[in-house]
Design a protein around this motif. Structure first.
Motif, mmCIF file in Angstrom:
data_model
loop_
_atom_site.group_PDB
_atom_site.id
_atom_site.type_symbol
_atom_site.label_atom_id
_atom_site.label_comp_id
_atom_site.label_asym_id
_atom_site.label_seq_id
_atom_site.Cartn_x
_atom_site.Cartn_y
_atom_site.Cartn_z
ATOM 1 N N GLY A 1 -2.471 -2.658 1.000
ATOM 2 C CA GLY A 1 -3.459 -3.403 0.227
ATOM 3 C C GLY A 1 -3.974 -2.618 -0.960
ATOM 4 O O GLY A 1 -4.198 -3.169 -2.045
ATOM 5 N N GLN A 2 -4.149 -1.323 -0.796
ATOM 6 C CA GLN A 2 -4.617 -0.485 -1.898
ATOM 7 C C GLN A 2 -3.529 -0.293 -2.951
ATOM 8 O O GLN A 2 -3.830 -0.258 -4.147
ATOM 9 N N ARG A 3 -2.277 -0.210 -2.544
ATOM 10 C CA ARG A 3 -1.185 -0.129 -3.523
ATOM 11 C C ARG A 3 -1.126 -1.407 -4.343
ATOM 12 O O ARG A 3 -0.893 -1.374 -5.552
ATOM 13 N N PHE A 4 -1.365 -2.548 -3.690
ATOM 14 C CA PHE A 4 -1.413 -3.812 -4.416
ATOM 15 C C PHE A 4 -2.538 -3.785 -5.447
ATOM 16 O O PHE A 4 -2.356 -4.178 -6.604
ATOM 17 N N LEU A 5 -3.712 -3.316 -5.038
ATOM 18 C CA LEU A 5 -4.846 -3.269 -5.963
ATOM 19 C C LEU A 5 -4.587 -2.320 -7.134
ATOM 20 O O LEU A 5 -4.995 -2.599 -8.259
ATOM 21 N N LEU A 6 -3.904 -1.203 -6.875
ATOM 22 C CA LEU A 6 -3.560 -0.293 -7.963
ATOM 23 C C LEU A 6 -2.646 -0.991 -8.972
ATOM 24 O O LEU A 6 -2.821 -0.854 -10.179
#
Length: 178
Positions: free
Chosen positions: A83-88
């Motif tokens: 999820g954090q990679r998506f947000l990045l």
């Protein structure tokens, strides 16, 4: 916890604020992201920066053109969650629209004693806190203008902002296969 409001009740604040909309984003992922068509495109390897501006980005650009600031600090695990990679990846479009997004590793956030909650702080006077389920689904929001809550949110903002790293620089530090 105070009675939860639907997010739609506070959506007007993203146009009505006077000078600064600031967010602490600390979840490991969001159900709304995983359920979005953008998530599917990202999982397929598409470049999210190349997408046309959406309603959020158009509003950010409009408000920034009026001299207002959108700022955000995302707390990120090491290695970043999916999820954090998506947000990045998706955040680059927000940055291009004028939002200043910075990233802070979770260990530093813990050392600074930052809360594990998401909130928006509008004009250093109104706090909108999110309530999530364990699965990352937003249950609703609460609002407060209580001086002690606003002061705490301002202190959190100042500590997080001081230690956070701009998105482009942060991305250069994250291995591409993370």
């Amino acid at each position: 916890m105070a009675d939860l409001l639907p997010f739609t009740e506070v959506a007007h604040l993203f146009q009505d604020f006077e000078h600064t909309a600031w967010r602490l984003e600390s979840q490991q992922g969001y159900a709304s992201d995983r359920e979005s068509p953008k998530w599917t495109r990202w999982k397929a390897g598409q470049d999210l920066l190349a997408e046309p501006a959406d309603e959020w980005r158009l509003n950010v650009a409009k408000q920034v053109a009026l001299g207002k600031r959108f700022e955000r600090v995302r707390v990120v695990d090491a290695p970043p969650t999916e999820g954090q990679r998506f947000l990045l990846a998706s955040g680059l479009g927000n940055v291009a629209a004028g939002e200043d997004i910075r990233n802070l590793d979770r260990l530093t956030a813990a050392r600074l004693r930052l809360p594990v909650e998401d909130f928006w702080l509008f004009d250093s006077r109104l706090v909108v806190r999110f309530a999530f389920t364990e699965a990352g689904e937003m249950r609703g929001v609460t609002t407060t203008e209580a001086p002690e809550d606003v002061l705490r949110a301002c202190q959190i903002r100042d500590a997080a902002w001081h230690h956070a790293v701009r998105t482009a620089e942060y991305q250069s530090r994250v291995p591409s296969d993370a």
